[in-house]
Design an enzyme around this catalytic site. Structure first.
Site, PDB file in Angstrom:
ATOM      1  N   ASN A  10       0.861  -1.185   0.000  1.00  0.00           N
ATOM      2  CA  ASN A  10       0.000   0.000   0.000  1.00  0.00           C
ATOM      3  C   ASN A  10       0.895   1.231   0.000  1.00  0.00           C
ATOM      4  O   ASN A  10       1.437   1.606   1.033  1.00  0.00           O
ATOM      5  CB  ASN A  10      -0.890  -0.018   1.259  1.00  0.00           C
ATOM      6  N   LYS A  12       0.040   4.270  -0.412  1.00  0.00           N
ATOM      7  CA  LYS A  12      -0.666   5.477   0.044  1.00  0.00           C
ATOM      8  C   LYS A  12      -0.374   6.625  -0.944  1.00  0.00           C
ATOM      9  O   LYS A  12      -0.195   6.356  -2.120  1.00  0.00           O
ATOM     10  CB  LYS A  12      -0.260   5.849   1.465  1.00  0.00           C
ATOM     11  N   HIS A  99      -9.548   0.912   4.315  1.00  0.00           N
ATOM     12  CA  HIS A  99      -8.301   1.151   5.064  1.00  0.00           C
ATOM     13  C   HIS A  99      -8.610   2.113   6.219  1.00  0.00           C
ATOM     14  O   HIS A  99      -9.464   2.988   6.094  1.00  0.00           O
ATOM     15  CB  HIS A  99      -7.248   1.754   4.122  1.00  0.00           C
ATOM     16  N   GLU A 101      -7.198   4.643   7.256  1.00  0.00           N
ATOM     17  CA  GLU A 101      -7.090   6.075   6.908  1.00  0.00           C
ATOM     18  C   GLU A 101      -8.339   6.540   6.173  1.00  0.00           C
ATOM     19  O   GLU A 101      -8.772   7.679   6.333  1.00  0.00           O
ATOM     20  CB  GLU A 101      -5.814   6.310   6.080  1.00  0.00           C
ATOM     21  N   GLU A 171      -5.472  -4.906  10.500  1.00  0.00           N
ATOM     22  CA  GLU A 171      -4.481  -3.858  10.726  1.00  0.00           C
ATOM     23  C   GLU A 171      -4.828  -3.097  12.000  1.00  0.00           C
ATOM     24  O   GLU A 171      -5.696  -2.208  11.975  1.00  0.00           O
ATOM     25  CB  GLU A 171      -4.475  -2.877   9.559  1.00  0.00           C
ATOM     26  N   GLY A 177       2.083   2.576  10.531  1.00  0.00           N
ATOM     27  CA  GLY A 177       3.005   3.709  10.355  1.00  0.00           C
ATOM     28  C   GLY A 177       3.648   4.189  11.634  1.00  0.00           C
ATOM     29  O   GLY A 177       4.241   5.271  11.659  1.00  0.00           O
ATOM     30  N   SER A 216       3.265  -1.803  10.414  1.00  0.00           N
ATOM     31  CA  SER A 216       4.719  -1.737  10.626  1.00  0.00           C
ATOM     32  C   SER A 216       5.427  -3.062  10.365  1.00  0.00           C
ATOM     33  O   SER A 216       6.396  -3.394  11.041  1.00  0.00           O
ATOM     34  CB  SER A 216       5.029  -1.200  12.031  1.00  0.00           C
TER      35      SER A 216
END
Ligand code: PEP
Length: 256
Positions: A10, A12, A99, A101, A171, A177, A216
């Protein structure tokens, strides 16, 4: 149960044409284990470029293209949105949906996520459904409640049988991140819960769904995560932007 491994990148809102080229050349230069699928998900403007470069470099089988999002409608007055037909014209085969985000910054609800999953499946594409709890939800022992609430609308929307064509990425939001990874034991326990939750509806289907871990993951921690019974691969953000590191992760995945 034998399940294929999936390693999804991904990117992003990162990457550029040079990274597309470097990644394709780098991945074509490696020996991918049988039963491992690699999916690269760059931003929309680079999908067609990836596809053209993959063709011109004769990219090895098993490395596919994915998108980071899609609209749930067929077409029309939805400025700034992208349809499944457009993705298919760019040779996209996988679509990341829900996701964290998208859920937190763009306020995508589990109901909208369920609509998108249905649209992706109807278009003959494979959705990568992302679910995961926040740090406070984990601390308050709400993880399983949150995951159930994210999964149930999708089960209601498509029916459990369709999960045979769905990939799930667990996730934990606090691990995305941040450099904090769930321990292999914690990740396995949660993956096992997800599989059991699906199994309550249909055990046979549940045993077939690839469950990816995301948060991560890197070249150092991937091996112990992949060794867990219910972890069938990874959804990788930061480490997927570094060709050499991503190649190590891809070559560590074994498939069944
Ligand atoms: C992600 O974006 O899905 C992700 C897991 O990111 P990172 O690997 O950087 O934590």
């Amino acid at each position: 149960m034998k399940r294929r491994s999936i390693i999804a990148a991904n990117w992003k809102m990162n990457g550029n044409l040079s990274l597309i080229n470097e990644m394709i050349i780098g991945l074509n230069d490696m020996q991918l284990n049988e039963n491992v699928t690699v999916v690269i998900c760059p931003s929309f403007p680079y999908l067609a470029a990836f596809s053209q470069k993959a063709t011109s470099e004769n990219l090895q089988k098993g490395i596919l293209l994915g998108s980071q999002n899609v609209n749930e409608q067929q077409s029309g007055a939805f400025t700034g949105e992208i349809s499944t037909d457009m993705l298919k014209e760019c040779d996209v085969q996988y679509v990341i949906v829900g996701h964290s985000e998208r859920r937190s910054i763009y306020k995508e609800t589990s109901t909208l996520v369920a609509q998108k999953i249905k649209k992706v499946l109807d278009a003959g594409l494979t959705p990568i459904l992302c679910i995961g709890e926040s740090e406070s939800e984990r601390e308050n022992e709400q993880t399983n409640v949150v995951l159930s609430a994210q999964l149930q609308p999708v089960i209601d929307s498509i029916g459990i049988e369709k999960f045979v064509d769905v990939v799930i990425a667990y996730e934990p939001v606090w691990a995305i991140g941040t450099g904090k990874t769930a321990s292999p034991e914690m990740a396995q326990e949660t993956h096992h819960f997800i599989r059991e939750f699906l199994a309550q509806n249909n055990a046979k289907i549940a045993s077939k769904v690839p469950l990816l871990y995301g948060g991560s993951m890197n070249a150092t921690n991937c091996e112990t995560l992949f060794a867990q019974t219910d972890i069938d691969g990874g959804l990788i953000g930061g480490a997927s932007l570094k060709v050499d590191e991503f190649k190590i992760i891809c070559s560590t995945a074994k498939g069944y």
